[in-house]
Design a protein around this motif. Structure first.
Motif, PDB file in Angstrom:
ATOM      1  N   PRO B  42       0.847  -1.188   0.000  1.00 53.22           N
ATOM      2  CA  PRO B  42       0.000   0.000   0.000  1.00 53.22           C
ATOM      3  C   PRO B  42       0.888   1.247   0.000  1.00 53.22           C
ATOM      4  N   ALA B  43       0.490   2.248  -0.780  1.00 56.02           N
ATOM      5  CA  ALA B  43       1.340   3.432  -0.877  1.00 56.02           C
ATOM      6  C   ALA B  43       1.342   4.195   0.435  1.00 56.02           C
ATOM      7  N   ASN B  44       0.199   4.232   1.099  1.00 50.74           N
ATOM      8  CA  ASN B  44       0.135   5.028   2.310  1.00 50.74           C
ATOM      9  C   ASN B  44      -1.084   4.624   3.109  1.00 50.74           C
ATOM     10  N   LEU B  45      -0.916   4.349   4.384  1.00 50.79           N
ATOM     11  CA  LEU B  45      -2.068   3.943   5.183  1.00 50.79           C
ATOM     12  C   LEU B  45      -2.676   5.102   5.961  1.00 50.79           C
ATOM     13  N   ASP B  46      -2.272   6.307   5.628  1.00 53.70           N
ATOM     14  CA  ASP B  46      -2.973   7.475   6.155  1.00 53.70           C
ATOM     15  C   ASP B  46      -4.153   7.715   5.214  1.00 53.70           C
ATOM     16  N   PRO B  47      -5.398   7.573   5.707  1.00 55.87           N
ATOM     17  CA  PRO B  47      -6.539   7.670   4.796  1.00 55.87           C
ATOM     18  C   PRO B  47      -6.521   8.953   3.966  1.00 55.87           C
ATOM     19  N   ASN B  48      -6.083  10.044   4.555  1.00 48.96           N
ATOM     20  CA  ASN B  48      -6.063  11.307   3.822  1.00 48.96           C
ATOM     21  C   ASN B  48      -5.081  11.288   2.663  1.00 48.96           C
ATOM     22  N   LYS B  49      -4.038  10.501   2.804  1.00 46.86           N
ATOM     23  CA  LYS B  49      -2.963  10.588   1.815  1.00 46.86           C
ATOM     24  C   LYS B  49      -2.922   9.427   0.843  1.00 46.86           C
ATOM     25  N   SER B  50      -3.776   8.438   1.035  1.00 43.99           N
ATOM     26  CA  SER B  50      -3.668   7.275   0.166  1.00 43.99           C
ATOM     27  C   SER B  50      -4.462   7.495  -1.114  1.00 43.99           C
ATOM     28  N   THR B  51      -4.039   6.808  -2.173  1.00 46.13           N
ATOM     29  CA  THR B  51      -4.688   6.998  -3.471  1.00 46.13           C
ATOM     30  C   THR B  51      -4.912   5.679  -4.175  1.00 46.13           C
ATOM     31  N   ASP B  52      -4.185   4.650  -3.803  1.00 48.40           N
ATOM     32  CA  ASP B  52      -4.191   3.436  -4.615  1.00 48.40           C
ATOM     33  C   ASP B  52      -5.173   2.403  -4.092  1.00 48.40           C
ATOM     34  N   ALA B  53      -5.500   1.454  -4.959  1.00 52.28           N
ATOM     35  CA  ALA B  53      -6.496   0.437  -4.647  1.00 52.28           C
ATOM     36  C   ALA B  53      -6.039  -0.467  -3.499  1.00 52.28           C
ATOM     37  N   ILE B  54      -4.738  -0.725  -3.412  1.00 48.51           N
ATOM     38  CA  ILE B  54      -4.256  -1.625  -2.361  1.00 48.51           C
ATOM     39  C   ILE B  54      -4.415  -0.971  -0.990  1.00 48.51           C
ATOM     40  N   SER B  55      -4.039   0.308  -0.886  1.00 46.27           N
ATOM     41  CA  SER B  55      -4.269   1.023   0.366  1.00 46.27           C
ATOM     42  C   SER B  55      -5.753   1.001   0.689  1.00 46.27           C
ATOM     43  N   GLY B  56      -6.577   1.220  -0.334  1.00 45.79           N
ATOM     44  CA  GLY B  56      -8.022   1.261  -0.126  1.00 45.79           C
ATOM     45  C   GLY B  56      -8.526  -0.050   0.452  1.00 45.79           C
ATOM     46  N   MET B  57      -8.049  -1.161  -0.107  1.00 48.18           N
ATOM     47  CA  MET B  57      -8.483  -2.462   0.369  1.00 48.18           C
ATOM     48  C   MET B  57      -8.067  -2.680   1.827  1.00 48.18           C
ATOM     49  N   MET B  58      -6.856  -2.255   2.165  1.00 48.22           N
ATOM     50  CA  MET B  58      -6.374  -2.474   3.528  1.00 48.22           C
ATOM     51  C   MET B  58      -7.054  -1.528   4.511  1.00 48.22           C
ATOM     52  N   LEU B  59      -7.226  -0.272   4.085  1.00 46.60           N
ATOM     53  CA  LEU B  59      -7.862   0.701   4.980  1.00 46.60           C
ATOM     54  C   LEU B  59      -9.288   0.289   5.315  1.00 46.60           C
ATOM     55  N   MET B  60      -9.926  -0.383   4.358  1.00 43.25           N
ATOM     56  CA  MET B  60     -11.299  -0.828   4.582  1.00 43.25           C
ATOM     57  C   MET B  60     -11.387  -1.795   5.764  1.00 43.25           C
ATOM     58  N   GLN B  61     -10.319  -2.498   6.060  1.00 42.20           N
ATOM     59  CA  GLN B  61     -10.329  -3.426   7.197  1.00 42.20           C
ATOM     60  C   GLN B  61      -9.937  -2.715   8.487  1.00 42.20           C
ATOM     61  N   ILE B  62      -9.424  -1.502   8.354  1.00 45.51           N
ATOM     62  CA  ILE B  62      -8.898  -0.793   9.524  1.00 45.51           C
ATOM     63  C   ILE B  62      -9.842   0.310   9.979  1.00 45.51           C
ATOM     64  N   HIS B  63     -10.425   1.007   9.014  1.00 43.28           N
ATOM     65  CA  HIS B  63     -11.249   2.161   9.354  1.00 43.28           C
ATOM     66  C   HIS B  63     -12.676   1.988   8.874  1.00 43.28           C
ATOM     67  N   GLU B  64     -13.517   2.879   9.320  1.00 40.61           N
ATOM     68  CA  GLU B  64     -14.925   2.838   8.954  1.00 40.61           C
ATOM     69  C   GLU B  64     -15.345   4.258   8.615  1.00 40.61           C
ATOM     70  N   GLY B  65     -16.119   4.427   7.546  1.00 36.51           N
ATOM     71  CA  GLY B  65     -16.580   5.759   7.177  1.00 36.51           C
ATOM     72  C   GLY B  65     -17.976   6.034   7.717  1.00 36.51           C
ATOM     73  N   LEU B  66     -18.491   7.219   7.369  1.00 34.67           N
ATOM     74  CA  LEU B  66     -19.855   7.562   7.792  1.00 34.67           C
ATOM     75  C   LEU B  66     -20.853   6.626   7.116  1.00 34.67           C
ATOM     76  N   THR B  67     -20.559   6.334   5.853  1.00 35.41           N
ATOM     77  CA  THR B  67     -21.447   5.441   5.104  1.00 35.41           C
ATOM     78  C   THR B  67     -20.601   4.318   4.509  1.00 35.41           C
ATOM     79  N   LEU B  68     -21.273   3.283   4.020  1.00 34.17           N
ATOM     80  CA  LEU B  68     -20.512   2.219   3.367  1.00 34.17           C
ATOM     81  C   LEU B  68     -21.325   1.629   2.222  1.00 34.17           C
ATOM     82  N   HIS B  69     -20.638   0.910   1.343  1.00 33.74           N
ATOM     83  CA  HIS B  69     -21.301   0.298   0.201  1.00 33.74           C
ATOM     84  C   HIS B  69     -21.637  -1.152   0.490  1.00 33.74           C
ATOM     85  N   SER B  70     -22.863  -1.535   0.127  1.00 37.84           N
ATOM     86  CA  SER B  70     -23.214  -2.949   0.218  1.00 37.84           C
ATOM     87  C   SER B  70     -22.582  -3.668  -0.967  1.00 37.84           C
TER      88      SER B  70
END
Lengths: 283, 531, 351
Positions: B42-70
């Motif tokens: 992952p390029a960056n695990l700071d949610p504000n600074k990440s851009t790539d799909a791999i970071s996105g996949m990993m962040l999804m297991q670490i953080h939670e947003g206001l809303t989410l996709h089914s």
């Protein structure tokens, strides 16, 4: 060439001919070179002809080596690949040989400050990561045959320069060189007419060993995506794309890797044979 | 020659090997651990600074947003239990769940969102994805350094309410608040630990798992977050391996080291078709041939039409093998507005006629134009196939040229772009606005010389309506302008995702954004055993 | 043998090390300049970045300054604006198209990088945007080093054993087998060999893991793959060295004196063949440690080589430079070590 009797090369040829294994592999090299030159005649299909109805087929009577992802005949591609691979390997080795010999010989002969400076430059280039150089050149010149040749030549002439320099230094103390100096020959003449002919054997052996290592380097580059790009295609390109299909479509890696293997083996065995025949010390 | 003792002392050497090799296998039973392979670091695990799909996949297991996709890409409540828009869709208010906590037990409030969103926009953060929140009032100016943070329309009214003022109607905004860059950020931790706040020794999280070990470019290990707001985790340990080579990931799956492989080796797909380990789904990604309308060779509408008409789209999935979906339209399957049949169908005879009308009978005299593409196995196959099809169907010979990635990106957005290039768009959020907005004349990502006021108006108006029928029609008409009338681009296929996963994993769903939420994934009790 | 310490002059080692400094500096400066002139930049993205965001990033990574104190005006409008701002701040004068900024010299990209380097700070990666290059190297270099060293020792172990055996039984079937093995060893691209070994030992026989880096069992395949080519090379070198010395007078004398065969082989013949081995030892170690990127990629090993390849492709300037510095230093030191070692072994060379 008054100091090397034709007898020397005659002896070398005789000794080499007696080495049956080396002769056999010499034959293989000739065969590969002829096949590469005659690729357009020998290849059953065009190198680029795609066939949407025959994707990834195995070995068959129509396609002796099977077909690839775009339905191209792998035998034809391997034959054409031989052209590119051999061209890259031979030209690169010759370029490296030329520049390496030139710098190594002059530096070794002139010695002193010039040699010192030249060797420091060689040190710098030697410590420079090859990969960085290769990637940058492939970006600047492009990933075509020319780009590959330039980048591989750049990283391989240094070794040659070191070998040649060592030879020249050891030859220049020999009596006949002293004699030539005493006769007032110009340095250029001494270097090219007296010294280099005596260093020719190790240079030829080094050349024979450079060719397989260039083939290897080229396939390594292909593997990390820095090799030749279509439409050009070499054995390295074929083997590295076949690598991804190993358990599923083994023919994709088997034939190109086999071609690489046999060629490198042949050059190494012939190199050994030449070394023995020319009585050059192992390096 | 076994009597020859080697000078390097073999036994000493072996001793070192075993001494150094402390195995790090966890002591947990097999069915309490989930091991996943992602295709790289992952390029960056700071949610504000990440851009790539791999970071996105990993962040999804670490953080939670206001809303989410089914898994069907419906917007569901995440940390917000509900949200409301004002009538004009220019203001959205999120209501957070009760008793939200960070993984260290501290309360998680609307202020953490305000802080995170403003941090994303802060020019000092230099966040690449800051533009995701440019729909918010004052956001762009703040990011440009023109104004201060106070002027941005983001406000935590109280601990449980976040109010966001938008600069234009954005009914799709709840989609945006699912995205990784909008996750809450723990101010205290960030300020204390600086850039290292995402390392296991510092990080606190809002999602299902907490990182406990991060060996960069190799593996991240995570344990359950006891304060996760959305349920109970299915395993006690999650291990994410970063294997850049797809062949390697496949080997690890086959040998039982890995349970889930995103991004499967294409060559392996035919052998796995129908296998219970294999999952194939759509992906909101469209690949296309981008055309420079002002290029002399491409100026003639008939030429572009002939080119579009002579690509048999079915050949791409046949070559690529990943279950890609042939497509002649811009919006991908799985997204609102998908209108197959709107585009230009395959018709080589008609194409030949058009090319003759344009002055190139049987392709004679057609200039040797260049199709630029980037390095990569799939791109190379596509480029060669396109070249071949045009040669076969139109008799024209185009030149395909590869560029190394970075050079490619620079060239297609330069002042002198190639006549044609191969490109793709992957959805940032699953709303047609994300795709259609790309080719608006004012879009920064529009690398084609396409500018159509009619198109702009249709796309802008489509956002404003509540009526799905009207909206659908607007997008259909806009797509027609883009791919049928003007032919600024020739879509070729919609992407697919190919995943390997153990058949006895439960609660594992994938959506076409490529998301997989692993929080509740567990091993089926029926078949747990050693694998 | 005389006392080793009598032979190594600390002055010589110091002299060699001192020579290493300008060599390193030259490598760093050349790489830096060449890298910056390579087309494509770190922030050229598939989805182009909005101008303001790009500006923020360029400022953060100091790309908004001239690279050298002497420069020409860039064509790109944005870059031009940045340079003008720089000149306004630090002053500059122009000679024709060439601009020179002496006041801002230390602020230029190259010099600020060198200043940073002096402090041992390699900067922050542009791709892994919050990880310092020092950290990446600290984590990954030991892995590459371990991998390289294991392969190095394995190669010498196998190579010397086989080479000596082949020489001793020259022209026997054993000799031929060794020569055949060694011809095989360097006739295969690394990745093909890896594929073959993984296929046989992991997927078919299921004896060894196909990848990862978890302990000795996991090291076997990558180390063997990496070691095979150098092992073949060493086997050949040892063989010819030992054969040569077996024909020399002092061996004959020793034999005549009735010294036992094993002693002859080990102490005399092998010792005599050690010189060339040491000579190639340095470059070989350097190659094994710095050239293992394919092995690291194929076996998912968290080493530095993988980073290097992707860093250059991503134009991650600080990371590329950092790895270059480490690699170059390693190569320089390995070569010095070899020269010193060579002096210890070969009494003719003055150390």
């Amino acid at each position: 060439m008054e100091h090397i009797s034709t007898g020397y090369w005659g002896q070398v040829a005789d000794r080499f001919k007696k080495n049956r294994v080396a002769m056999f592999f010499m034959g293989i090299i000739l065969f590969i070179i002829v096949a590469a030159i005659l690729a357009p005649v020998l290849a059953p299909y065009s190198e680029e002809a795609q066939n949407a109805d025959a994707l990834l087929q195995g070995i068959s009577s129509q396609h002796w080596f099977g077909t690839d992802q775009l339905g191209r005949d792998l035998l034809s591609r391997t034959l054409y690949g031989a052209r590119v691979s051999m061209k890259v390997a031979i030209i690169t080795s010759l370029i490296a040989m030329f520049f390496g010999t030139a710098l190594g010989a002059i530096s070794g002969y002139v010695g002193g400050r010039f040699d010192n400076v030249a060797m420091r430059i060689v040190d710098v280039l030697y410590s420079f990561p090859d990969l960085l150089l290769i990637i940058i050149i492939s970006v600047v010149i492009g990933q075509g045959v020319v780009g590959i040749i330039v980048s591989l030549s750049l990283v391989s002439w240094i070794t040659v320069a070191r070998v040649v320099r060592g030879e020249v230094i050891s030859i220049k103390t020999r009596p006949f060189v002293e004699a030539a100096k005493a006769l007032g020959f110009k340095p250029a003449r001494i270097l090219f007419r007296e010294i280099l002919p005596h260093a020719i054997a190790p240079i030829i052996v080094t050349l024979t060993f450079r060719i397989p290592s260039v083939i290897l380097a080229e396939s390594t580059l292909s593997f990390i995506g820095l090799g030749l790009q279509p439409p050009a295609s070499s054995w390295g390109v074929l083997a590295s794309s076949g690598w991804k299909a190993l358990t599923f479509y083994p023919h994709l890696i088997l034939f190109p890797a086999g071609a690489i293997f046999i060629t490198i083996l042949a050059f190494n065995v012939v190199g050994d044979g030449l070394r023995d025949a020319m009585d050059v010390k192992a390096k | 020659m076994n009597k020859v003792m080697n000078p390097f002392r073999a036994h000493f050497f072996l001793y070192i090997i075993f001494f150094l090799g402390a195995c790090s296998d966890s002591a947990l039973p097999r069915d309490r651990v989930l091991r996943v392979a992602v295709p790289g670091q992952p390029a960056n695990l700071d949610p504000n600074k990440s851009t790539d799909a791999i970071s996105g996949m990993m962040l999804m297991q670490i953080h939670e947003g206001l809303t989410l996709h089914s898994h069907e890409l419906k917007v569901l409540p995440g940390l917000a239990k509900s949200w409301t828009f004002n009538e004009t869709y220019t203001e959205i208010t999120y209501h957070l769940r009760d008793n939200l906590k960070w993984s260290n037990g501290q309360p998680l409030t609307a202020h953490d969102f305000e802080y995170g969103w403003k941090r994303l926009l802060n020019p000092k953060t230099a966040a690449e994805y800051a533009y995701f929140l440019f729909d918010i009032q004052g956001a762009e100016d703040y990011n440009a350094g023109k104004t201060e943070a106070q002027s941005v329309g983001i406000k935590a009214v109280d601990d449980k309410t976040l109010r966001v003022k938008l600069r234009r109607p954005a009914p799709y905004f709840p989609h945006i608040s699912t995205f990784m860059v909008t996750y809450p950020i723990p101010k205290e931790v960030v300020e204390k630990a600086g850039d290292n706040w995402t390392e296991p020794e510092n990080i606190i999280v809002s999602g299902p798992f907490v990182p406990v070990e991060h060996l960069h470019e190799y593996r991240m290990a995570l344990k359950p977050n006891p304060y996760w707001a959305l349920g109970k985790q299915g395993v006690d340990r999650l291990e994410i391996y970063m294997t850049a080579e797809k062949t390697t990931a496949l080997n690890l799956y086959v040998s039982g080291h890995i349970d889930l492989v995103f991004d499967m080796l294409p060559m392996a797909i035919p052998s796995y078709r129908g296998d219970e380990n294999y999952f194939n789904g759509t992906k909101l990604e469209v690949r296309y041939v981008g055309v420079q309308l002002d290029d002399p060779a491409m100026k003639d509408n008939r030429v572009r039409r002939a080119l579009a008409m002579s690509l048999k789209r079915e050949e791409f999935p046949a070559v690529l093998k990943g279950g890609e979906i042939p497509s002649e339209v811009w919006l991908p399957k799985g997204m609102f507005g998908y209108a197959p049949g709107t585009g230009i169908p395959y018709n080589p005879e008609e194409a030949k006629k058009l090319l003759t009308e344009a002055g190139f009978p049987d392709g004679k005299g057609f200039p040797k134009i260049t199709l630029l593409f980037r390095a990569g196995d799939d791109w190379q196959l596509i480029a060669q196939n396109v070249q071949q099809q045009w040669k076969k169907n139109l008799g024209i010979e185009i030149e395909i040229q590869v560029r190394e990635q970075k050079v490619f990106f620079r060239e297609i957005s330069s002042d002198d772009p190639p006549p044609m290039h191969l490109a793709r768009w992957i959805a940032d959020f699953p709303d047609p606005e994300n795709f259609m907005g790309l080719f608006k004349s004012n879009s920064g990502n529009n690398s084609l010389a396409f500018a159509s006021p009619a198109y702009d108006k249709l796309v802008d108006d489509a956002v404003l309506t509540d009526d799905p029928k009207i909206r659908f029609k607007a997008y259909e008409d806009a797509q027609k302008i883009l791919v049928v009338d003007e032919i600024a681009m020739i879509p070729i296929y919609t992407g697919a995702q190919n995943i390997l996963r153990r058949p006895d994993l439960e609660n594992l769903r994938f959506n076409s954004m490529g998301d997989a939420r692993l929080g509740k994934v567990k091993w089926s009790t029926k078949t747990t055993g050693d694998k | 043998m005389t006392n080793i310490f009598d032979k190594i002059s600390l002055g010589y080692i110091g002299y060699r090390l001192l020579w290493g400094v300008p060599v390193l500096l030259a490598v760093v400066i050349t790489s830096f300049i060449v890298l910056r002139f390579t087309p494509g930049g770190p922030f050229d993205r598939e989805k182009p970045l909005p101008p303001n965001i790009l500006k923020n990033l360029r400022t953060q990574y100091r790309l908004d300054r001239p690279m050298l104190p002497v420069y020409t005006m860039p064509k790109d409008a944005r870059e031009k604006e940045e340079i003008l701002a720089f000149e306004e701040k630090h002053g500059a004068f122009a000679i024709g198209p060439v601009h020179v900024s002496l006041g801002g010299a230390l602020q230029t990209q190259l010099f600020s990088y060198l200043g940073q380097l002096l402090k041992g700070d390699l900067g922050v990666s542009m791709k892994f945007t919050q990880v310092s290059v020092n950290d990446i190297i600290k984590r990954t270099f030991p892995v590459s080093l371990l991998l390289g060293l294991l392969a190095f020792f394995l190669a010498f172990l196998i190579g010397i054993a086989l080479g000596t055996a082949a020489a001793y039984y020259q022209d026997s079937w054993l000799d031929r087998a060794v020569m055949l093995f060694s011809a095989f060893g360097f006739s295969m691209p690394n990745f093909v060999l890896a594929a073959g070994l993984i296929f046989l030992f992991s997927l078919k026989a299921q004896l060894l893991p196909p990848a990862l880096w978890e302990g000795p069992l996991y090291w076997v395949l990558p180390v063997v793959t990496l070691a095979l080519a150098p092992a073949s090379y060493i086997a050949r070198l040892t063989r010819s060295g030992v054969i040569e010395s077996l024909h020399e007078d002092f061996i004959r004398t020793a034999r005549a004196k009735g010294v036992n065969e094993r002693m002859i082989l080990l102490k005399h013949a092998l010792a005599n063949a050690l010189g060339p081995l040491v000579t190639i030892g340095g470059p070989m170690l350097a190659m094994l440690v710095t050239g293992s990127f394919i092995i690291e990629l194929v076996f998912a090993i968290p080493g530095m080589g993988r980073y290097f390849v992707t860093a250059v492709i991503d134009r991650d300037y600080p990371l590329v430079m950092g790895v270059t510095v480490v690699y170059a230093s390693f190569i320089v030191i390995a070569n010095i070590a070899v020269d010193v070692l060579y002096g210890i072994i070969d009494p003719r060379v003055e150390v």
